[in-house]
Enzyme design. Structure first.
Site, mmCIF file in Angstrom:
data_model
loop_
_atom_site.group_PDB
_atom_site.id
_atom_site.type_symbol
_atom_site.label_atom_id
_atom_site.label_comp_id
_atom_site.label_asym_id
_atom_site.label_seq_id
_atom_site.Cartn_x
_atom_site.Cartn_y
_atom_site.Cartn_z
ATOM 1 N N GLU A 250 50.315 -5.496 -39.880
ATOM 2 C CA GLU A 250 50.887 -4.720 -38.631
ATOM 3 C C GLU A 250 50.309 -3.307 -38.956
ATOM 4 O O GLU A 250 50.919 -2.510 -39.690
ATOM 5 C CB GLU A 250 52.337 -4.684 -38.683
ATOM 6 C CG GLU A 250 52.957 -6.038 -38.647
ATOM 7 C CD GLU A 250 52.974 -6.765 -36.948
ATOM 8 O OE1 GLU A 250 52.399 -6.059 -36.425
ATOM 9 O OE2 GLU A 250 53.416 -7.944 -36.997
ATOM 10 N N CYS A 284 54.199 4.108 -34.814
ATOM 11 C CA CYS A 284 52.773 3.030 -34.682
ATOM 12 C C CYS A 284 52.686 3.099 -33.367
ATOM 13 O O CYS A 284 51.511 2.975 -32.776
ATOM 14 C CB CYS A 284 52.934 1.580 -35.422
ATOM 15 S SG CYS A 284 54.344 0.787 -34.848
HETATM 16 P P1 NAD Z 1 49.682 3.106 -45.767
HETATM 17 O O1 NAD Z 1 48.887 2.115 -45.232
HETATM 18 O O2 NAD Z 1 49.520 4.392 -46.508
HETATM 19 O O3 NAD Z 1 50.937 2.299 -46.720
HETATM 20 C C1 NAD Z 1 51.597 1.094 -46.582
HETATM 21 C C2 NAD Z 1 51.950 0.403 -47.661
HETATM 22 O O4 NAD Z 1 50.726 -0.122 -48.128
HETATM 23 C C3 NAD Z 1 52.490 1.274 -48.851
HETATM 24 O O5 NAD Z 1 53.337 0.438 -49.382
HETATM 25 C C4 NAD Z 1 51.287 1.518 -49.767
HETATM 26 O O6 NAD Z 1 51.502 1.681 -51.079
HETATM 27 C C5 NAD Z 1 50.658 0.243 -49.613
HETATM 28 N N1 NAD Z 1 49.152 0.356 -50.190
HETATM 29 C C6 NAD Z 1 48.487 1.311 -50.005
HETATM 30 N N2 NAD Z 1 46.959 1.153 -50.214
HETATM 31 C C7 NAD Z 1 47.212 -0.235 -50.578
HETATM 32 C C8 NAD Z 1 46.090 -1.002 -50.964
HETATM 33 N N3 NAD Z 1 44.778 -0.796 -51.052
HETATM 34 N N4 NAD Z 1 46.495 -2.381 -51.163
HETATM 35 C C9 NAD Z 1 47.692 -2.741 -51.059
HETATM 36 N N5 NAD Z 1 48.716 -1.892 -50.823
HETATM 37 C C10 NAD Z 1 48.420 -0.591 -50.133
HETATM 38 O O7 NAD Z 1 50.658 3.455 -44.489
HETATM 39 P P2 NAD Z 1 51.843 4.610 -44.266
HETATM 40 O O8 NAD Z 1 51.143 5.890 -44.254
HETATM 41 O O9 NAD Z 1 52.941 4.690 -45.429
HETATM 42 O O10 NAD Z 1 52.327 4.236 -43.068
HETATM 43 C C11 NAD Z 1 51.990 4.819 -41.523
HETATM 44 C C12 NAD Z 1 51.026 3.808 -41.079
HETATM 45 O O11 NAD Z 1 51.636 2.650 -40.616
HETATM 46 C C13 NAD Z 1 50.492 4.355 -39.781
HETATM 47 O O12 NAD Z 1 49.354 3.943 -39.563
HETATM 48 C C14 NAD Z 1 51.475 3.439 -38.615
HETATM 49 O O13 NAD Z 1 50.929 3.349 -37.390
HETATM 50 C C15 NAD Z 1 51.518 2.224 -39.318
HETATM 51 N N6 NAD Z 1 52.775 1.576 -38.867
HETATM 52 C C16 NAD Z 1 52.463 0.323 -38.184
HETATM 53 C C17 NAD Z 1 53.547 -0.424 -37.731
HETATM 54 C C18 NAD Z 1 53.532 -1.632 -36.873
HETATM 55 O O14 NAD Z 1 54.333 -2.424 -36.631
HETATM 56 N N7 NAD Z 1 51.980 -1.998 -36.398
HETATM 57 C C19 NAD Z 1 54.943 0.198 -37.900
HETATM 58 C C20 NAD Z 1 55.075 1.343 -38.583
HETATM 59 C C21 NAD Z 1 53.915 1.933 -39.068
#
Ligand code: NAD
Length: 459
Positions: A250, A284
């Site tokens: 997501e 998001c």
């Molecule tokens: P992010 O991708 O930086 O981090 C999300 C999670 O992934 C964290 O727990 C992080 O530690 C982990 N992570 C980071 N790199 C990784 C890797 N290489 N492998 C595995 N895990 C890893 O996201 P964020 O900045 O915390 O959140 C904001 C983003 O989330 C925005 O892009 C937003 O649009 C999106 N978002 C999407 C939805 C949806 O339902 N589609 C909802 C909320 C937020």
């Protein structure tokens, strides 16, 4: 993917001290003040997955009714902890307390909607078999699910993966965002207090490195991820040789809101302002691009600017309550400021400037910029309070502009006739399509998911 200009290394305040002798720590800071909120050593991911594997057979063997009863007890535990949980969310993300309270309600409501969704999607079916007898379609759990959460809804979004996974009989290793571990820990405790053991829902501490370990671990059967497109793509790549692992992605969006004919200028402007600036644009589904019919431009933009000028932004517990809080950290605020300057110096015309009252804190004002004159507009998710405006002449042009993105999470149309909306609905590429509603706030009783870079069709 969430800044236009090249990324810089994170400032020291966002990283754990790189002392090779000591176990690495994750430190969570309050964005509104810079104060330390929480700190904890990173977890041993291998040990956590092995524990979850050992706990799996007994959890899966529980009757479905027991698992449902336990997640309902979890909802009661969240009710008991509601005040503390909301306060922690507000401190850790900077969002206003009223909004943190709403997030706690979403956590509670998700339990009943997950129970009914499970019944809808996995009901047992008896079918005639080819050799005269009957056969049944039944569902089994997968095993150990890794849940990776984002920072912006640090309780509600991971919870939306955890609860359905538990009902189905999976065990869970939950790694919240490194920017919101305090909220993650409280959430996990509510599961444990409800009688779902710490082996069945395990809270682990870590950043991207631990996320990668978790995703790649042989003992993990599925990855339930909400976060940025960059991370989602990295996870997909990592698992390209593991077709056996269930992967739910997501991700973000570059969401359009299309403004068409309507006499209700103030209402229409309010929908745009809500879509673009709620949660300081850190949603998001936030509208990033307003695509507007030329004849509506002057009246609607004047009204949007008036409303945006009135928005109060401030710390979570301020009085009067702010409409929106800060960015999650200074790094995010720096990236958005640079992106806004990039748009300005490449053909953008500021309707309302992005203002950062104090450079040492990540508060940003709402900003609006007309991008009609820029030819190749960057297709990135600017995860903050920046609304880009594009003027168009007819509905085909509006739809084609709405689709001018690799993302496809949410899209909304304001105004227009039912026939025009039908054309929009049929042709716009997005998972969530609304009419006379904001792009944000999808119903949690309906599946939510995007296409393109926004998701992998597993809402
Ligand atoms: P992010 O991708 O930086 O981090 C999300 C999670 O992934 C964290 O727990 C992080 O530690 C982990 N992570 C980071 N790199 C990784 C890797 N290489 N492998 C595995 N895990 C890893 O996201 P964020 O900045 O915390 O959140 C904001 C983003 O989330 C925005 O892009 C937003 O649009 C999106 N978002 C999407 C939805 C949806 O339902 N589609 C909802 C909320 C937020």
């Amino acid at each position: 993917m969430n800044a236009i200009t090249p990324s810089k290394p994170a400032p020291a305040s966002n990283t754990s001290p790189p002392d090779p002798e000591q176990k690495r720590e994750i430190i969570s800071y309050e964005p509104a003040t810079g104060a330390v909120l929480w700190r904890g050593a990173v977890s041993n991911i291998d040990a956590a997955v092995k524990t979850a594997r050992r706990a799996f057979p007994a959890w899966a063997a529980q009757p479905l009714s027991t698992r449902m009863e336990l997640v309902r007890r979890f909802a009661n535990e969240v009710r008991k902890e509601a005040e503390k949980l909301a306060e922690t969310i507000a401190r850790e993300t900077g969002k206003p307390l009223w909004e943190a309270n709403a997030e706690v309600e979403q956590v509670i409501n998700k339990v009943e909607s997950s129970i009914s969704a499970f019944a809808d999607r996995t009901s047992q079916r008896k079918l005639d078999s080819a050799i005269q007898g009957t056969m049944a379609v039944r569902h089994k759990p997968h095993g150990v699910m890794a849940v990776l959460g984002p920072y912006n809804f640090p309780a509600h979004l991971p919870n939306s993966h955890i609860v359905p996974a538990l009902i189905a009989g999976n065990t869970v290793v939950f790694k919240p965002s490194e920017k919101a571990p305090a909220t993650g820990e409280l959430l996990a405790r509510c599961f444990n207090r409800a009688g779902i053991s710490a082996a069945v829902v395990q809270f682990v501490v870590g950043g991207p490195d631990e996320g990668q370990q978790l995703v790649a671990h042989d003992g993990v059967n599925g990855v339930l991820f909400t976060g940025s497109a960059n991370t989602g793509i990295a996870i997909n790549r990592k698992l390209s040789t593991r077709p056996d692992k269930l992967v739910t992605l997501e991700m973000g969006g570059n969401n359009p809101i299309v403004m068409w004919d309507t006499p209700k200028i103030t209402d229409a402007a309010a929908l745009v302002v809500q879509s673009a600036f709620a949660s300081a644009g850190q949603r998001c589904t936030a509208a990033r691009r307003l695509i507007i019919k030329e004849s509506m431009y002057d009246a609607v933009i004047t009204e949007i600017k008036t409303l945006a000028d009135r928005i109060i932004f401030g710390a979570p517990f301020d009085e009067p309550a702010p409409f929106m809080g800060p960015m999650i950290d200074n790094y995010a605020a720096d990236g958005l400021t640079e992106s806004f300057l990039y748009l300005l110096s490449n053909g953008g015309k500021a309707i309302k400037h992005l203002v950062r009252p104090d450079d040492s804190l990540p508060f940003l004002s709402p900003a609006i910029i007309d991008m009609t004159a820029m030819q190749d507009r960057p297709d990135v998710e600017l995860f903050g309070p920046i609304l880009q405006v594009v003027k168009v002449n007819d509905l085909d042009e509006a739809i084609s502009e709405a689709n001018n993105t690799r993302f496809g999470l949410a899209a909304s149309m304001v105004g227009g006739t039912p026939q025009e909306y039908n054309r929009f609905w049929a042709n716009v590429r997005a998972g969530i399509v609304n009419w006379n509603r904001p792009t944000i706030g999808p119903s949690h009783t309906a599946p939510i998911g995007g296409i393109g870079l926004s998701g992998n069709h597993r809402p």
